[in-house]
Design a protein around this motif. Structure first.
Motif, PDB file in Angstrom:
ATOM      1  N   ASN A  82       0.843  -1.201   0.000  1.00  0.00           N
ATOM      2  CA  ASN A  82       0.000   0.000   0.000  1.00  0.00           C
ATOM      3  C   ASN A  82       0.877   1.249   0.000  1.00  0.00           C
ATOM      4  N   ILE A  83       0.799   2.039  -1.058  1.00  0.00           N
ATOM      5  CA  ILE A  83       1.674   3.208  -1.198  1.00  0.00           C
ATOM      6  C   ILE A  83       1.221   4.389  -0.349  1.00  0.00           C
ATOM      7  N   TYR A 165      -2.186  -6.890   2.032  1.00  0.00           N
ATOM      8  CA  TYR A 165      -2.481  -6.498   3.403  1.00  0.00           C
ATOM      9  C   TYR A 165      -3.668  -5.548   3.433  1.00  0.00           C
ATOM     10  N   THR A 166      -4.566  -5.808   4.389  1.00  0.00           N
ATOM     11  CA  THR A 166      -5.746  -4.959   4.535  1.00  0.00           C
ATOM     12  C   THR A 166      -5.337  -3.583   5.027  1.00  0.00           C
ATOM     13  N   PRO A 208      -4.988   2.181  -7.754  1.00  0.00           N
ATOM     14  CA  PRO A 208      -3.691   1.561  -7.468  1.00  0.00           C
ATOM     15  C   PRO A 208      -3.750   0.040  -7.483  1.00  0.00           C
ATOM     16  N   LEU A 209      -2.728  -0.568  -8.067  1.00  0.00           N
ATOM     17  CA  LEU A 209      -2.713  -2.011  -8.287  1.00  0.00           C
ATOM     18  C   LEU A 209      -2.471  -2.835  -7.030  1.00  0.00           C
ATOM     19  N   PHE A 210      -2.186  -2.203  -5.894  1.00  0.00           N
ATOM     20  CA  PHE A 210      -2.093  -2.967  -4.661  1.00  0.00           C
ATOM     21  C   PHE A 210      -3.475  -3.279  -4.102  1.00  0.00           C
ATOM     22  N   ALA A 213      -9.518  -4.585  -6.207  1.00  0.00           N
ATOM     23  CA  ALA A 213     -10.411  -4.207  -7.304  1.00  0.00           C
ATOM     24  C   ALA A 213      -9.613  -3.876  -8.561  1.00  0.00           C
ATOM     25  N   ALA A 214      -8.541  -3.086  -8.399  1.00  0.00           N
ATOM     26  CA  ALA A 214      -7.700  -2.750  -9.550  1.00  0.00           C
ATOM     27  C   ALA A 214      -6.994  -3.987 -10.081  1.00  0.00           C
ATOM     28  N   PHE A 215      -6.535  -4.842  -9.180  1.00  0.00           N
ATOM     29  CA  PHE A 215      -5.878  -6.085  -9.592  1.00  0.00           C
ATOM     30  C   PHE A 215      -6.819  -6.923 -10.462  1.00  0.00           C
ATOM     31  N   CYS A 216      -8.064  -7.076 -10.021  1.00  0.00           N
ATOM     32  CA  CYS A 216      -9.018  -7.890 -10.783  1.00  0.00           C
ATOM     33  C   CYS A 216      -9.306  -7.267 -12.147  1.00  0.00           C
TER      34      CYS A 216
END
Length: 512
Positions: A82-83, A165-166, A208-210, A213-216
Motif C-alpha cells: 500500500n503506497i 495487506y488490509t 492503485p494495483l495494490f 479491485a484494480a488487480f481484478c
C-alpha cells in the motif's frame, strides 16, 4: 490453473499486439513475455525461491505488470504494498510477510534507508523507476538485460499467488493470502456476469494495483487479451486525456474519482466516446453521483462490483440494471458465478428476504487465510462461511442491498440507523459534493446522527437546510442532528472514508 496462462495464450495468438502502454513506452506481447522471463531469471539469481514473497512499493506502471507475471513465472507470491501507508505500516507488512526482495520506484526511493533499518530480512532493493538508480539498489532494466530468459514453471492451483495487506484502519494490517485457483475462480465468475472487458479492448488502470479491485480489473483484461494503459496517479484531466489518446474502452473507478471527473470544468472538451464500460466500486456511490456519471459517459455501460480483499468480487450489478434504473441502482447486484452469499442473524442462521443481517459467503473464491494469523482466520471463517462484517439484506430476487459496516451502525434512542441510507439522502442535496455519516456520543440519545459534509464550490447551505432536505427523504430520527462542513474527508487508498478518524475529530487525508 495458473495466473501466467494469459501470457502464453497472448503470445500464441497476437504476439505483436501492444500489451502495455505507460507514458511514451509501448510494448508488444512478445516484448513483455521476454522481459517477464528475464526478470524472473533475475529474481532466481537474487536468491528468491519457490513460495517466497516478492514485494513492490510503486505507482502503477508497465513494470508493475511485469513484476506480477515474473513473480508467478518463477513460483513466488506477489506482495504489492500500500503506497499510502506510513513507513511504520510499510515496514510492518514487509517484516510480517518475510519479504526479502522489494521493487521500489522513484516516488518511494527515499524510504529505502528507513525500510532497510526497520526490516532486517529485506536484503535486496530493486529500483523500478525511470530516474537514476539510487545507491544501494539494483537497476530494474540492468537486471532484465543481464539475465537470459527462463522457462515458466507454471506453478498454480492452490499455491499462494498474492499477499495483500488490509488497510489497517482499525488495527494492525492483516495479510490476506490467496492462491492461483481462488483468484481465477473469482475473476472468471465475475467476468462471466459483468462482461466488463472484451478481447482486444483497452483497459485504463487508474486505481492503485495494490488494491484487489484494480488487480481484478487488470487481470480480467489479461485473461481475454488486449492492451493495458497505466496511469501512475489519478487526476481527472489525466484520465480524460488517456481515454481520448488511447481510445480506452474500459476502466474501474472509485466514487471519489467519478466525482472529480464529473466536476472537471473542461470535461466536455475530451472525446470519451470509445469508453464502453465503466466499473465502479470500492465505496458506496450516491445515486445522484451515479446519474451524473451516466450523463457524462452516455455511450458507456455501467457495472458495479462488491467484494473484499479476502473474497474477490462477490456481486455484480450489470449494465441491464443500470439501464433500467429504479430501486435496483441502490443494490450491489447479485452473486457472481461460483459465489454463494447469504445474510445471517447473530446465531448464524439465514434471514428472510428484506431482513438486515451480516453478509456471508462461501465457495472457491475465498482466501486461503490471514498470513500467520490462524486465530483470526478461524474467527472469520465459521462453518465454511466467510463473515464480511457488512450489514445488508437480500430481496426476493437475490439482489444484495448493503446498509452499513456492522461496526458503523448507529443506535440512537434505541433505533438502528444505517449510515449508508442517510448518506445517500444527504448527498442528493444539490450543494453537497460528498459526505459521511457517523454516530457520536449524546447524553440524551446514546448516539446522535452526525453528518460531515463537503460542499460543492459556490454553495453555502445551512445545517438546518441539510437536515430539512434529509428529513424529506428519510424518517426524522435518521436525519442528522448535527452537521459539520469540511474541506475534505479522510480517505483510504480504496476510496473509502476512514470513519474512525472522523469519530476522533480528524478530517485530514490519512495515510491509512
Amino acid at each position: 490453473m495458473y495466473l501466467t496462462q494469459p501470457l502464453h495464450r497472448a503470445l500464441q495468438q497476437f504476439p505483436d499486439r501492444p500489451m502495455t502502454i505507460c507514458g511514451d513506452r509501448v510494448r508488444t506481447t512478445r516484448e513483455v513475455v521476454d522481459r517477464v522471463a528475464r526478470l524472473a531469471a533475475s529474481l532466481v539469481g537474487l536468491g528468491v525461491r519457490d513460495g517466497d514473497r516478492v514485494g513492490i512499493l510503486a505507482r502503477n506502471s508497465d513494470r508493475y505488470h511485469e513484476f506480477f507475471f515474473a513473480s508467478w513465472w518463477m513460483g513466488a507470491a506477489a506482495h504489492p504494498v500500500n503506497i499510502r501507508w506510513s513507513p511504520a505500516e510499510i515496514g510492518y507488512a514487509l517484516d510480517d510477510s518475510l519479504t526479502e526482495v522489494l521493487l521500489v520506484d522513484d516516488a518511494f526511493a527515499h524510504l529505502a534507508p528507513d525500510l532497510k533499518e526497520r526490516c532486517p530480512g529485506l536484503h535486496t532493493l530493486i529500483h523500478c523507476g525511470d530516474g537514476p538508480t539510487p545507491q544501494g539498489m539494483l537497476g530494474y532494466e540492468e537486471l532484465v538485460a543481464g539475465f537470459d530468459p527462463v522457462p515458466d514453471i507454471r506453478q498454480g492451483d492452490d499455491e499462494p499467488a498474492l499477499l495483500l495487506y488490509t488497510g489497517g484502519t482499525t488495527a494492525l494490517p492483516k495479510g490476506v493470502a490467496t492462491s492461483h485457483r481462488r483468484l481465477l475462480t473469482s475473476m472468471h465468475g465475475s467476468m462471466l456476469v459483468s462482461r466488463a472487458v472484451e478481447p482486444g479492448s483497452v483497459t485504463l488502470l487508474t486505481a492503485p494495483l495494490f488494491h484487489i479491485a484494480a488487480f481484478c480489473s487488470w487481470h480480467n483484461q489479461n485473461v481475454v487479451g488486449g492492451t493495458q494503459v497505466f496511469l501512475p496517479a489519478f487526476s481527472a484531466e489525466g484520465f480524460l486525456d488517456a481515454v481520448q489518446r488511447h481510445r480506452v474502452t474500459s476502466c474501474i473507478l472509485v466514487p471519489a474519482m467519478v466525482q472529480a471527473i464529473c466536476e472537471h470544468p473542461q470535461r466536455e472538451r475530451y472525446d470519451v466516446s470509445s469508453l464502453r464500460t465503466v466499473t465502479y466500486g470500492g465505496a458506496g456511490s450516491p445515486e445522484s453521483l451515479l446519474h451524473r456519471a451516466m450523463k457524462a459517459f452516455p455511450r458507456a455501460g455501467f457495472t458495479q462490483g462488491y467484494g473484499m480483499t479476502e473474497t474477490g468480487v462477490l456481486t455484480v450489478l450489470g449494465r441491464e440494471e443500470h439501464r433500467e434504473g429504479g430501486t435496483r441502482l441502490r443494490s450491489a447486484g447479485r452473486a457472481t458465478a461460483g459465489v454463494e452469499i447469504a445474510v445471517v442473524g447473530p446465531a448464524g442462521r439465514p434471514l428472510p428476504a428484506g431482513e438486515v443481517g451480516e453478509v456471508v459467503t462461501r465457495g472457491g473464491h475465498v482466501m486461503l487465510g490471514y498470513w500467520r494469523k490462524p486465530e483470526l482466520t478461524h474467527e472469520a471463517l465459521k462453518d465454511g462461511w466467510f463473515h464480511t462484517g457488512d450489514a445488508g439484506y437480500l430481496d426476493e430476487d437475490g439482489y444484495l442491498y448493503l446498509v452499513d459496516r456492522l461496526k458503523d451502525m448507529i443506535i440512537t434512542g434505541g433505533e438502528n440507523v444505517y449510515s449508508a441510507e442517510v448518506e445517500n439522502a444527504v448527498a442528493s442535496h444539490p450543494a453537497v459534493a460528498t459526505c459521511a455519516v457517523i454516530g457520536v456520543p449524546d447524553p440524551q440519545w446514546g448516539e446522535r446522527v452526525h453528518a460531515v459534509v463537503v460542499l460543492r464550490p459556490g454553495h453555502t447551505p445551512t445545517a438546518d437546510g441539510i437536515r430539512a432536505h434529509t428529513k424529506s427523504l428519510v424518517a426524522g430520527y435518521k436525519a442528522p442532528r448535527s452537521v459539520e462542513f469540511v474541506e475534505t474527508l479522510p480517505m483510504s487508498a480504496a476510496g473509502k472514508v476512514l470513519k474512525r478518524l472522523l469519530r476522533d475529530g480528524r478530517t485530514e487525508t490519512s495515510d491509512d
